[in-house]
Design an enzyme around this catalytic site. Structure first.
Site, PDB file in Angstrom:
ATOM      1  N   SER A  21       4.007  -3.450 -12.422  1.00 56.99           N
ATOM      2  CA  SER A  21       3.701  -3.911 -11.030  1.00 56.99           C
ATOM      3  C   SER A  21       3.178  -2.455 -10.346  1.00 56.99           C
ATOM      4  CB  SER A  21       5.261  -3.947 -10.171  1.00 56.99           C
ATOM      5  OG  SER A  21       5.028  -4.037  -8.684  1.00 56.99           O
ATOM      6  N   LEU A  73       3.054   0.022  -0.793  1.00 60.44           N
ATOM      7  CA  LEU A  73       3.361  -1.559  -0.785  1.00 60.44           C
ATOM      8  C   LEU A  73       2.561  -2.706  -0.093  1.00 60.44           C
ATOM      9  CD1 LEU A  73       7.520  -1.241  -0.812  1.00 60.44           C
ATOM     10  CD2 LEU A  73       5.919  -1.794  -2.551  1.00 60.44           C
ATOM     11  N   CYS A 129      12.265   2.137  -3.129  1.00 59.99           N
ATOM     12  CA  CYS A 129      11.440   2.340  -1.836  1.00 59.99           C
ATOM     13  C   CYS A 129      12.476   2.804  -0.814  1.00 59.99           C
ATOM     14  CB  CYS A 129      11.007   0.844  -1.347  1.00 59.99           C
ATOM     15  SG  CYS A 129      12.054  -0.270  -1.136  1.00 59.99           S
TER      16      CYS A 129
END
Length: 303
Positions: A21, A73, A129
């Site tokens: 990712s 993000l 996060c």
């Protein structure tokens, strides 16, 4: 030919190589270079409930044997992903892993509930996060937070849940055990190490966000150690990542305990590196006269 297939939970992958990712987007650009159906799977770039514009630049800095990033993000949100990216991924013959992030346990749960209705294989919870409600601390550094997220997510989906752990903790195996006890099917690690570089002329950090996540070959030895620790602490599969840039790295990570591996930063250096790694793993098995790649998992002989 050697058998490169592996079972990740109840999902069978043709080989253990997963695009990580944040380093592969949704595969469209790489698919122009090679058919990404050759991969075992893809972990999509992190998805949030609503669109995020990310952090201001500069937000990527190349450092010795690695890269520091603080992209923040950036993405267009879950509905855009489902409408515009998922159909393309569903046209490919590979496992689809959707990496999700939220500002609260309820946001993770809402995302999981939406994805439960879609044709995907695994939901990867990025608990690395910032937890805005607790002063910027990562969710993944607290067993209480991890338990809360997993409990709510598990109630919203029957999909396989993979939890992506931060290395920025005292004991990663304790967090992994907490994940296993609260509904996780798979553990993935490591996410990036918190890092910083400073311009000695301006005295300012190289990144506008001051700090960022260090990835690339520099973190590989740390990742191998943590993967082995988690493998010995839990009974669910482990997906290893962090600095893998050649087939020997992927094999080493599997010997340490990874059932599959994710390849990230190396894709920026050589876009078809995953194909090289797959070929190298197959040649290794043939030369060593090993029938199945799964036979390597956790076979490290500790002193």
């Amino acid at each position: 030919m050697a058998d490169l297939s592996i079972n990740l939970g109840d999902i069978k992958l043709k080989n253990p190589i997963i695009a990580a990712s944040g380093c592969f987007s949704f595969g469209r650009e790489f698919d122009q270079i090679y058919d990404i159906s050759n991969l075992g799977g893809i972990s999509c770039s992190g998805i949030t409930l609503k669109e995020k514009i990310g952090n201001p630049p500069p937000r990527v800095y190349e450092t010795s044997s690695g890269m520091i990033n603080s992209v923040g993000l950036q993405n267009k949100g879950i509905e855009h992903f489902i409408e515009n990216e998922l159909p393309f991924l569903n046209s490919k013959n590979l496992a689809i892993i959707v990496n999700i992030s939220g500002n609260s346990a309820d946001e993770y749960a809402e995302l999981a509930g939406i994805l439960d209705r879609e044709n995907i294989d695994i939901i990867e919870l990025n608990v690395s996060c910032p937890n805005i409600r607790k002063g910027g601390r990562c969710f993944g550094s607290s067993k209480e937070d991890v338990k809360n997220i997993l409990t709510k997510v598990r109630n919203k989906t029957n999909k396989n849940i993979m939890v992506k752990l931060t290395p920025n903790v005292t004991d990663v195996s304790e967090i992994a055990k907490c994940c296993e006890e609260n509904g996780a099917d798979i553990i993935s690690l490591i996410n990036t190490l918190t890092a910083m570089r400073i311009d000695i002329d301006t005295f300012r950090p190289k990144l506008k966000n001051n700090t960022g996540g260090l990835s690339g070959p520099a973190v590989f030895p740390v990742a191998v150690r943590m993967v082995n620790e988690v493998y010995n602490a839990v009974d669910i599969p482990v997906v290893g990542m962090g600095g893998i840039s050649k087939s020997e790295d992927a094999i080493e990570m599997m010997i340490a305990g990874a059932t599959a591996v994710q390849v990230g930063t190396a894709n920026f250096i050589k876009p078809d590196i995953c194909l090289d790694i797959i070929d190298g793993m197959e040649n290794y098995l043939i030369n060593k006269k090993i029938d199945k790649i799964s036979d390597l998992v956790g076979k490290v002989k500790l002193w």
